[in-house]
Design a protein around this motif. Structure first.
Motif, PDB file in Angstrom:
ATOM      1  N   UNK A  16     -40.030  20.518 -64.971  1.00 12.25           N
ATOM      2  CA  UNK A  16     -40.214  19.834 -63.685  1.00 12.25           C
ATOM      3  C   UNK A  16     -38.867  19.462 -63.071  1.00 12.25           C
ATOM      4  N   UNK A  17     -37.926  19.010 -63.901  1.00  9.91           N
ATOM      5  CA  UNK A  17     -36.603  18.643 -63.397  1.00  9.91           C
ATOM      6  C   UNK A  17     -35.874  19.848 -62.819  1.00  9.91           C
ATOM      7  N   UNK A  18     -36.078  21.016 -63.410  1.00  7.22           N
ATOM      8  CA  UNK A  18     -35.392  22.215 -62.945  1.00  7.22           C
ATOM      9  C   UNK A  18     -36.070  22.871 -61.754  1.00  7.22           C
ATOM     10  N   UNK A  19     -37.351  22.622 -61.556  1.00  9.24           N
ATOM     11  CA  UNK A  19     -38.072  23.301 -60.478  1.00  9.24           C
ATOM     12  C   UNK A  19     -38.355  22.406 -59.288  1.00  9.24           C
ATOM     13  N   UNK A  20     -38.001  21.141 -59.362  1.00  9.48           N
ATOM     14  CA  UNK A  20     -38.290  20.275 -58.228  1.00  9.48           C
ATOM     15  C   UNK A  20     -37.373  20.641 -57.067  1.00  9.48           C
ATOM     16  N   UNK A  21     -37.948  20.646 -55.901  1.00  7.58           N
ATOM     17  CA  UNK A  21     -37.183  20.967 -54.701  1.00  7.58           C
ATOM     18  C   UNK A  21     -37.395  19.877 -53.669  1.00  7.58           C
ATOM     19  N   UNK A  22     -36.389  19.697 -52.863  1.00 10.04           N
ATOM     20  CA  UNK A  22     -36.517  18.745 -51.765  1.00 10.04           C
ATOM     21  C   UNK A  22     -36.939  19.517 -50.525  1.00 10.04           C
ATOM     22  N   UNK A  23     -37.872  18.973 -49.829  1.00  8.27           N
ATOM     23  CA  UNK A  23     -38.307  19.652 -48.611  1.00  8.27           C
ATOM     24  C   UNK A  23     -37.993  18.758 -47.419  1.00  8.27           C
ATOM     25  N   UNK A  24     -37.846  19.398 -46.309  1.00 10.89           N
ATOM     26  CA  UNK A  24     -37.597  18.651 -45.089  1.00 10.89           C
ATOM     27  C   UNK A  24     -36.115  18.459 -44.826  1.00 10.89           C
ATOM     28  N   UNK A  25     -35.853  17.892 -43.678  1.00 13.14           N
ATOM     29  CA  UNK A  25     -34.490  17.635 -43.228  1.00 13.14           C
ATOM     30  C   UNK A  25     -34.302  16.125 -43.180  1.00 13.14           C
ATOM     31  N   UNK A  26     -33.176  15.676 -43.674  1.00  9.62           N
ATOM     32  CA  UNK A  26     -32.873  14.250 -43.642  1.00  9.62           C
ATOM     33  C   UNK A  26     -32.807  13.768 -42.194  1.00  9.62           C
ATOM     34  N   UNK A  27     -32.855  12.451 -42.012  1.00 12.72           N
ATOM     35  CA  UNK A  27     -32.720  11.894 -40.673  1.00 12.72           C
ATOM     36  C   UNK A  27     -31.361  12.287 -40.102  1.00 12.72           C
ATOM     37  N   UNK A  28     -31.348  12.564 -38.797  1.00 16.86           N
ATOM     38  CA  UNK A  28     -30.128  13.018 -38.132  1.00 16.86           C
ATOM     39  C   UNK A  28     -29.645  11.961 -37.146  1.00 16.86           C
ATOM     40  N   UNK A  29     -28.325  11.880 -37.008  1.00 11.20           N
ATOM     41  CA  UNK A  29     -27.741  10.938 -36.055  1.00 11.20           C
ATOM     42  C   UNK A  29     -27.476  11.667 -34.747  1.00 11.20           C
ATOM     43  N   UNK A  30     -27.933  11.077 -33.665  1.00 11.00           N
ATOM     44  CA  UNK A  30     -27.686  11.649 -32.344  1.00 11.00           C
ATOM     45  C   UNK A  30     -26.271  11.303 -31.882  1.00 11.00           C
ATOM     46  N   UNK A  31     -25.842  11.918 -30.786  1.00 10.80           N
ATOM     47  CA  UNK A  31     -24.507  11.662 -30.245  1.00 10.80           C
ATOM     48  C   UNK A  31     -24.332  10.203 -29.834  1.00 10.80           C
ATOM     49  N   UNK A  32     -25.421   9.569 -29.387  1.00  5.19           N
ATOM     50  CA  UNK A  32     -25.323   8.172 -28.951  1.00  5.19           C
ATOM     51  C   UNK A  32     -25.414   7.186 -30.115  1.00  5.19           C
ATOM     52  N   UNK A  33     -25.538   7.696 -31.349  1.00  5.01           N
ATOM     53  CA  UNK A  33     -25.553   6.836 -32.523  1.00  5.01           C
ATOM     54  C   UNK A  33     -26.940   6.484 -33.031  1.00  5.01           C
ATOM     55  N   UNK A  34     -27.985   6.801 -32.280  1.00  3.51           N
ATOM     56  CA  UNK A  34     -29.341   6.507 -32.731  1.00  3.51           C
ATOM     57  C   UNK A  34     -29.769   7.542 -33.770  1.00  3.51           C
ATOM     58  N   UNK A  35     -30.835   7.233 -34.483  1.00  2.45           N
ATOM     59  CA  UNK A  35     -31.314   8.091 -35.564  1.00  2.45           C
ATOM     60  C   UNK A  35     -32.582   8.820 -35.135  1.00  2.45           C
ATOM     61  N   UNK A  36     -32.627  10.113 -35.408  1.00  2.00           N
ATOM     62  CA  UNK A  36     -33.828  10.919 -35.172  1.00  2.00           C
ATOM     63  C   UNK A  36     -34.555  11.040 -36.503  1.00  2.00           C
ATOM     64  N   UNK A  37     -35.786  10.517 -36.568  1.00  2.00           N
ATOM     65  CA  UNK A  37     -36.494  10.516 -37.845  1.00  2.00           C
ATOM     66  C   UNK A  37     -37.752  11.384 -37.840  1.00  2.00           C
ATOM     67  N   UNK A  38     -38.381  11.599 -36.703  1.00  2.00           N
ATOM     68  CA  UNK A  38     -39.569  12.445 -36.690  1.00  2.00           C
ATOM     69  C   UNK A  38     -39.156  13.905 -36.606  1.00  2.00           C
ATOM     70  N   UNK A  39     -40.068  14.789 -37.002  1.00  2.00           N
ATOM     71  CA  UNK A  39     -39.758  16.219 -36.975  1.00  2.00           C
ATOM     72  C   UNK A  39     -39.404  16.694 -35.570  1.00  2.00           C
ATOM     73  N   UNK A  40     -40.125  16.201 -34.579  1.00  2.00           N
ATOM     74  CA  UNK A  40     -39.882  16.615 -33.195  1.00  2.00           C
ATOM     75  C   UNK A  40     -38.495  16.161 -32.730  1.00  2.00           C
ATOM     76  N   UNK A  41     -38.126  14.935 -33.070  1.00  2.00           N
ATOM     77  CA  UNK A  41     -36.806  14.433 -32.686  1.00  2.00           C
ATOM     78  C   UNK A  41     -35.693  15.222 -33.382  1.00  2.00           C
ATOM     79  N   UNK A  42     -35.889  15.529 -34.665  1.00  2.00           N
ATOM     80  CA  UNK A  42     -34.887  16.303 -35.407  1.00  2.00           C
ATOM     81  C   UNK A  42     -34.725  17.688 -34.796  1.00  2.00           C
ATOM     82  N   UNK A  43     -35.848  18.306 -34.428  1.00  2.00           N
ATOM     83  CA  UNK A  43     -35.783  19.625 -33.809  1.00  2.00           C
ATOM     84  C   UNK A  43     -35.002  19.563 -32.499  1.00  2.00           C
ATOM     85  N   UNK A  44     -35.195  18.513 -31.745  1.00  2.00           N
ATOM     86  CA  UNK A  44     -34.498  18.370 -30.465  1.00  2.00           C
ATOM     87  C   UNK A  44     -32.997  18.171 -30.684  1.00  2.00           C
ATOM     88  N   UNK A  45     -32.630  17.363 -31.679  1.00  2.00           N
ATOM     89  CA  UNK A  45     -31.209  17.137 -31.977  1.00  2.00           C
ATOM     90  C   UNK A  45     -30.545  18.447 -32.389  1.00  2.00           C
TER      91      UNK A  45
END
Length: 123
Positions: free
Chosen positions: A55-84
């Motif tokens: 299990x330790x060798x086969x576990x994978x992380x899925x998804x994208x971490x939260x992203x920081x926008x140019x104005x300093x705010x955080x994009x946390x939803x999938x739609x916001x991340x896609x836009x960033x």
């Protein structure tokens, strides 16, 4: 040792650092091999350790971490991340000018290449 080498840039300090680094890497590889042998040898008696290792060798992380926008705010939803990401890649890539692309030059060949020999020394 690394810090001493960085400060002095002395060849002898680098050789000491490289020797210690290589020894540490070698010991880490040996420890991993010993662990895997132990897990394999105990697989029948202790299947929990085997499956924990798998299990330790086969576990994978899925998804994208939260992203920081140019104005300093955080994009946390999938739609916001896609836009960033979309905004970022639009800025990075150049835009092709409108209109027709230039034509590639035409080449004429007198004779086709039919026999090409490569020697091991050439490669």
């Amino acid at each position: 040792m690394y810090r001493r080498w960085i400060e002095t840039r002395d060849v002898q300090h680098y050789q000491e650092y490289a020797k210690a680094r290589n020894k540490a890497a070698r010991e880490c590889r040996k420890a991993k091999i010993r662990l895997e042998k132990t897990v394999v040898e105990q697989a029948k008696r202790n299947p929990k350790s085997f499956w924990s290792y798998v299990k330790a060798k086969t576990s994978t992380r899925s998804g994208i971490e939260d992203l920081k926008r140019d104005d300093g705010t955080i994009a946390s939803t999938d739609k916001e991340k896609a836009q960033v990401l979309n905004d970022f890649f639009q800025r990075v890539f150049t835009e092709e000018p409108d209109g027709e692309l230039p034509k590639a030059p035409q080449f004429t060949f007198n004779s086709p290449l039919t026999n090409i020999d490569f020697k091991t020394e050439d490669i």
